[in-house]
Scaffold this motif. Structure first.
Motif, PDB file in Angstrom:
ATOM      1  N   SER A 169      37.411 -45.970 -35.662  1.00 53.22           N
ATOM      2  CA  SER A 169      36.013 -46.375 -35.806  1.00 53.22           C
ATOM      3  C   SER A 169      35.753 -46.961 -37.189  1.00 53.22           C
ATOM      4  O   SER A 169      34.981 -47.916 -37.334  1.00 53.22           O
ATOM      5  N   THR A 170      36.414 -46.403 -38.214  1.00 53.70           N
ATOM      6  CA  THR A 170      36.259 -46.949 -39.564  1.00 53.70           C
ATOM      7  C   THR A 170      36.858 -48.344 -39.661  1.00 53.70           C
ATOM      8  O   THR A 170      36.278 -49.251 -40.260  1.00 53.70           O
ATOM      9  N   LEU A 171      38.018 -48.527 -39.048  1.00 50.28           N
ATOM     10  CA  LEU A 171      38.651 -49.848 -39.040  1.00 50.28           C
ATOM     11  C   LEU A 171      37.776 -50.870 -38.321  1.00 50.28           C
ATOM     12  O   LEU A 171      37.642 -52.016 -38.772  1.00 50.28           O
ATOM     13  N   TYR A 172      37.171 -50.456 -37.240  1.00 41.87           N
ATOM     14  CA  TYR A 172      36.297 -51.351 -36.477  1.00 41.87           C
ATOM     15  C   TYR A 172      35.082 -51.752 -37.307  1.00 41.87           C
ATOM     16  O   TYR A 172      34.709 -52.931 -37.373  1.00 41.87           O
ATOM     17  N   LEU A 173      34.467 -50.768 -37.981  1.00 42.59           N
ATOM     18  CA  LEU A 173      33.321 -51.051 -38.837  1.00 42.59           C
ATOM     19  C   LEU A 173      33.697 -51.995 -39.972  1.00 42.59           C
ATOM     20  O   LEU A 173      32.934 -52.897 -40.329  1.00 42.59           O
ATOM     21  N   ALA A 174      34.879 -51.779 -40.550  1.00 40.60           N
ATOM     22  CA  ALA A 174      35.326 -52.634 -41.643  1.00 40.60           C
ATOM     23  C   ALA A 174      35.520 -54.071 -41.163  1.00 40.60           C
ATOM     24  O   ALA A 174      35.187 -55.033 -41.873  1.00 40.60           O
ATOM     25  N   GLN A 175      36.066 -54.236 -39.974  1.00 34.89           N
ATOM     26  CA  GLN A 175      36.255 -55.580 -39.428  1.00 34.89           C
ATOM     27  C   GLN A 175      34.907 -56.262 -39.173  1.00 34.89           C
ATOM     28  O   GLN A 175      34.737 -57.446 -39.455  1.00 34.89           O
ATOM     29  N   ALA A 192      34.676 -66.161 -36.962  1.00 39.01           N
ATOM     30  CA  ALA A 192      34.917 -66.254 -35.519  1.00 39.01           C
ATOM     31  C   ALA A 192      36.304 -65.731 -35.163  1.00 39.01           C
ATOM     32  O   ALA A 192      36.468 -64.998 -34.172  1.00 39.01           O
ATOM     33  N   SER A 193      37.311 -66.071 -35.961  1.00 37.59           N
ATOM     34  CA  SER A 193      38.676 -65.610 -35.679  1.00 37.59           C
ATOM     35  C   SER A 193      38.775 -64.088 -35.737  1.00 37.59           C
ATOM     36  O   SER A 193      39.522 -63.473 -34.971  1.00 37.59           O
ATOM     37  N   LEU A 194      38.033 -63.490 -36.647  1.00 36.88           N
ATOM     38  CA  LEU A 194      38.058 -62.036 -36.768  1.00 36.88           C
ATOM     39  C   LEU A 194      37.293 -61.367 -35.642  1.00 36.88           C
ATOM     40  O   LEU A 194      37.688 -60.311 -35.139  1.00 36.88           O
ATOM     41  N   LEU A 195      36.198 -61.999 -35.209  1.00 33.29           N
ATOM     42  CA  LEU A 195      35.340 -61.393 -34.196  1.00 33.29           C
ATOM     43  C   LEU A 195      35.878 -61.554 -32.779  1.00 33.29           C
ATOM     44  O   LEU A 195      35.632 -60.690 -31.930  1.00 33.29           O
ATOM     45  N   GLU A 196      36.585 -62.628 -32.520  1.00 32.43           N
ATOM     46  CA  GLU A 196      37.025 -62.900 -31.144  1.00 32.43           C
ATOM     47  C   GLU A 196      37.817 -61.754 -30.534  1.00 32.43           C
ATOM     48  O   GLU A 196      37.508 -61.321 -29.406  1.00 32.43           O
ATOM     49  N   PRO A 197      38.830 -61.200 -31.211  1.00 30.38           N
ATOM     50  CA  PRO A 197      39.551 -60.083 -30.588  1.00 30.38           C
ATOM     51  C   PRO A 197      38.704 -58.826 -30.456  1.00 30.38           C
ATOM     52  O   PRO A 197      38.932 -58.018 -29.554  1.00 30.38           O
ATOM     53  N   LEU A 198      37.708 -58.651 -31.332  1.00 30.07           N
ATOM     54  CA  LEU A 198      36.830 -57.482 -31.211  1.00 30.07           C
ATOM     55  C   LEU A 198      35.950 -57.604 -29.980  1.00 30.07           C
ATOM     56  O   LEU A 198      35.765 -56.644 -29.228  1.00 30.07           O
ATOM     57  N   VAL A 199      35.409 -58.807 -29.770  1.00 31.69           N
ATOM     58  CA  VAL A 199      34.505 -59.021 -28.640  1.00 31.69           C
ATOM     59  C   VAL A 199      35.254 -58.977 -27.321  1.00 31.69           C
ATOM     60  O   VAL A 199      34.718 -58.555 -26.294  1.00 31.69           O
ATOM     61  N   ARG A 200      36.530 -59.402 -27.336  1.00 33.82           N
ATOM     62  CA  ARG A 200      37.298 -59.462 -26.091  1.00 33.82           C
ATOM     63  C   ARG A 200      37.937 -58.136 -25.704  1.00 33.82           C
ATOM     64  O   ARG A 200      38.668 -58.051 -24.726  1.00 33.82           O
ATOM     65  N   ARG A 201      37.671 -57.093 -26.489  1.00 34.36           N
ATOM     66  CA  ARG A 201      38.210 -55.783 -26.120  1.00 34.36           C
ATOM     67  C   ARG A 201      37.665 -55.337 -24.761  1.00 34.36           C
ATOM     68  O   ARG A 201      36.572 -55.722 -24.350  1.00 34.36           O
ATOM     69  N   GLN A 202      38.409 -54.462 -24.116  1.00 36.57           N
ATOM     70  CA  GLN A 202      37.932 -53.886 -22.863  1.00 36.57           C
ATOM     71  C   GLN A 202      36.624 -53.156 -23.108  1.00 36.57           C
ATOM     72  O   GLN A 202      36.486 -52.412 -24.068  1.00 36.57           O
TER      73      GLN A 202
END
Length: 393
Positions: A169-175, A192-202
Motif C-alpha cells: 500500500s505504501t508503494l502504491y501511494l508513492a507511485q 501517464a507511463s507510471l499511471l497506466e500499469p496502476l490503472v490496468r490492475r485487476q
C-alpha cells in the motif's frame, strides 16, 4: 519515535531466548563476562570486529543485531507536517530548510518522506515566483528555488520511498504521488507511463467483497462494515470526480445538465456532504460555466444559484458518525486521530479552502462573461451580492 542503536538490548534478548549465559557468550567471543554485562546494560558497545561473530552466533543479520529504528508514529509525522506547513505560511525559505533537515535525518522513514514529498508538490503548485532558501543551491548562495526545483526534490524523496518501502500500500501511494508530481510539473508522458500499469490492475472490488464475506463468517462484523464503507467511499468519490472532470472536458450543455443531476443524486443519496462538503458547490459552478458558454441563460442561472447556496453552507460539515452510511468511517476521517496538531492543521486547511473557494466564486460571478449573459437579471444580481458577501466572511 525510536531512534537509537540497540545492540545491547538485542544481545540480551537473543541470549535469553537461546538459554545462553553471559559467561558462555563471553567465552565464545573471547571477552570477559563483565564486557557482555556492560553491552547489555548499554554502558558500552562491542568492538566492531566482534559484530559479525555476535550476529552469526544468534543467526541474525547485522541489521537485526543493530535493531536500529528511525520511524515516527503517525501522530508524530502528522505533527511535523503541520509544523512545517505553519512555518511555510510565515517563512517559506525557513520551512524548506526545516523540511530538508527532517528528510535528511529520517531518510528511511517512508511515511514521513511521503508526507514531505506531498508538501513539496503543494509548494511547487502554489508557487507564482521563486523563493530564496536559507542555504545554498548549485553552489551559489541565496539562489532562488522555483517550482521545478521543488518538484525535483519531491521526486527524489519519492524515489527513496520506492527504493526502501516493502509494504504494497505504501508503494502504491508513492507511485500515485510521484505521478501527481510529474503531472503538476508538466511531465505528462512520464505521469501517464507510471499511471497506466496502476490503472490496468485487476479491479479489487471482488476481493473486497470476498474479504467482507469472510469477516462476516468469522463474526468480525465491525471489520466487514469498515471495509465495505471504505470501498463505497472510494467508489463514490471516483464517480463524483469523474463526472466533474468530464463536464469540463466535454463542454457540452446537455451533458453538463445530465452529469450535474446525476452527481447531485449520488451526492444526496450517499450523504456525501458529511465526508466531502466542497463537492456540490464546485460541481454546480462547473455546470453553470458550461451552460453560460452555451448561452443557456435560465439553466445557467439556476446552476449558479445552487452553487451560491452550496457555498454558503460549505462549512457546515457534519460528523460522519451521525450518518448510518459512514458511521464506521468516523475514526478514519477524524483528523484528531493523528493528534491535536494535525487536527488543528486540517481545520486551518479547511477554512483556507473555503475562503479560496468564496474568493474564486466571487471573481467568477463578477466576470464579464456573466455580466454579458445576465447583467440585468434580478437573479444574477442576487447571486452577485451573495458572492461578494461570502467573500467578505
Amino acid at each position: 519515535m525510536s531512534e537509537s542503536i540497540n545492540i545491547g538490548r538485542t544481545i540480551a534478548r537473543e541470549r535469553r531466548r537461546a538459554g545462553v549465559t553471559q559467561e558462555a557468550l563471553a567465552a565464545h567471543l573471547g571477552v570477559s563476562k563483565a564486557a557482555v554485562s556492560k553491552w547489555e546494560l548499554g554502558q558500552s558497545l562491542p568492538d566492531v570486529s566482534l559484530l559479525p561473530r555476535i550476529a552469526a552466533y544468534f543467526s541474525l543479520t547485522l541489521d537485526e543485531l543493530f535493531d536500529w529504528r528511525d520511524e515516527f508514529t503517525s501522530e508524530e509525522s502528522a505533527a511535523l507536517y503541520a509544523e512545517v506547513c505553519a512555518l511555510g505560511e510565515k517563512d517559506l525559505g525557513a520551512a524548506h530548510e526545516r523540511l530538508r533537515a527532517l528528510a535528511s535525518e529520517h531518510y528511511s522513514d517512508v511515511n514521513l518522506l511521503l508526507m514531505l514529498a506531498s508538501l513539496l508538490t503543494v509548494w511547487a503548485g502554489d508557487m507564482a515566483t521563486p523563493f530564496t532558501p536559507a542555504g545554498e543551491k548549485d553552489g551559489s548562495p541565496d539562489a532562488p528555488l522555483d517550482a521545478d526545483d521543488l518538484a525535483d526534490e519531491a521526486l527524489t524523496l519519492l524515489g527513496r520511498v520506492l527504493e526502501v518501502a516493502t509494504d504494497p500500500s505504501t508503494l502504491y501511494l508513492a507511485q500515485q504521488q510521484k505521478a501527481t508530481t510529474l503531472f503538476q510539473a508538466g511531465r505528462y508522458a512520464e505521469a501517464a507511463s507510471l499511471l497506466e500499469p496502476l490503472v490496468r490492475r485487476q479491479d479489487s472490488s471482488a476481493s473486497t467483497m470476498l474479504l467482507a464475506s469472510a469477516y462476516r463468517k468469522l463474526a468480525r462484523d465491525d471489520e466487514a462494515l469498515g471495509l465495505l464503507q471504505a470501498e463505497r467511499l472510494r467508489a463514490a468519490s471516483f464517480v463524483l470526480s469523474s463526472l466533474m472532470q468530464e463536464v469540463g472536458m466535454r463542454d457540452d450543455a446537455a451533458f453538463a445538465l445530465a452529469a450535474g443531476n446525476a452527481a447531485e443524486a449520488v451526492f444526496q443519496a450517499l450523504d456525501m456532504g458529511t465526508v466531502n462538503p466542497f463537492f456540490s458547490a464546485t460541481m454546480s459552478l462547473e455546470v453553470a460555466e458550461v451552460l453560460r458558454k452555451a448561452g443557456e441563460k435560465d439553466a445557467a442561472l439556476d446552476a449558479l444559484a445552487r452553487a451560491s447556496e452550496d457555498l454558503a453552507a460549505v462549512s457546515a460539515c457534519s460528523d460522519p458518525s451521525g450518518s448510518p452510511l459512514w458511521d464506521r468511517m468516523a475514526d478514519r476521517l477524524d483528523p484528531a486521530q493523528a493528534g491535536e496538531a494535525w487536527a488543528a492543521h486540517k481545520s486551518r486547511q479547511s477554512d483556507e479552502v473555503a475562503s479560496l473557494m468564496r474568493q474564486a466564486f466571487a471573481e467568477r460571478v463578477a466576470s464579464s462573461g456573466w455580466r454579458e449573459l445576465a447583467g440585468d437579471e434580478p437573479r444574477y444580481r442576487d447571486v452577485l451580492a451573495n458572492a461578494l458577501r461570502l467573500r467578505g466572511l
